[in-house]
Design an enzyme around this catalytic site. Structure first.
Site, PDB file in Angstrom:
ATOM      1  N   TYR A  64       0.911  -1.825   0.075  1.00 58.60           N
ATOM      2  CA  TYR A  64      -0.015   0.409   0.500  1.00 58.60           C
ATOM      3  C   TYR A  64       1.195   1.042   0.088  1.00 58.60           C
ATOM      4  CZ  TYR A  64       0.862   0.608   4.763  1.00 58.60           C
ATOM      5  OH  TYR A  64       1.097   0.523   6.259  1.00 58.60           O
ATOM      6  N   CYS A  65       0.340   2.289  -0.403  1.00 56.39           N
ATOM      7  CA  CYS A  65       0.741   3.825   0.194  1.00 56.39           C
ATOM      8  C   CYS A  65      -0.738   4.755   0.062  1.00 56.39           C
ATOM      9  CB  CYS A  65       1.189   4.644  -1.569  1.00 56.39           C
ATOM     10  SG  CYS A  65      -0.264   3.842  -2.888  1.00 56.39           S
ATOM     11  N   TYR A  66      -0.408   6.109  -0.375  1.00 51.79           N
ATOM     12  CA  TYR A  66      -1.010   7.202  -0.185  1.00 51.79           C
ATOM     13  C   TYR A  66      -2.565   6.541  -0.384  1.00 51.79           C
ATOM     14  CZ  TYR A  66       3.160   9.648   1.153  1.00 51.79           C
ATOM     15  OH  TYR A  66       4.409   9.801   1.514  1.00 51.79           O
TER      16      TYR A  66
END
Length: 103
Positions: A64-66
């Site tokens: 995951y990221c932002y």
């Protein structure tokens, strides 16, 4: 067609409970330190390269990221290196926080 699967926060929670995936946070270190999914590892260049070379390609991996965009690129890279079960979190950490406001 994408070589990885995109999962919602609810699906990710089930995946974490059922499969104990390797969880990778590809946000910057400051934001990782401010808060992350339990047991997530911050992805820096050396960790990424080490996993690509020596990682367990059969182990499930949740990235995951932002907001869910950068994680797709990283998920695709891991798939290109032969990882079989790679998941990208739709909505990223923002979506996770929305689904888990108390965490």
């Amino acid at each position: 067609m994408k070589p990885f699967k995109t999962v919602s926060a609810v699906e990710a929670e089930k995946l974490i409970a059922d499969a104990n995936p390797l969880i990778l946070d590809c946000r910057d270190l400051k934001d990782y330190r401010a808060g992350h999914i339990d047991n997530a590892m911050h992805v820096h260049e050396q960790l990424r390269d080490s996993l690509l070379k020596k990682g367990d390609k059969a182990r499930d991996m949740l990235i995951y990221c932002y907001f869910g965009h950068a994680s797709e690129h990283l998920a695709e890279m891991f798939c290109d290196f032969g990882f079989k079960q790679v998941y990208s979190l739709a909505g990223g950490y923002a979506g996770w926080r929305e689904a888990h406001p108390g965490q």
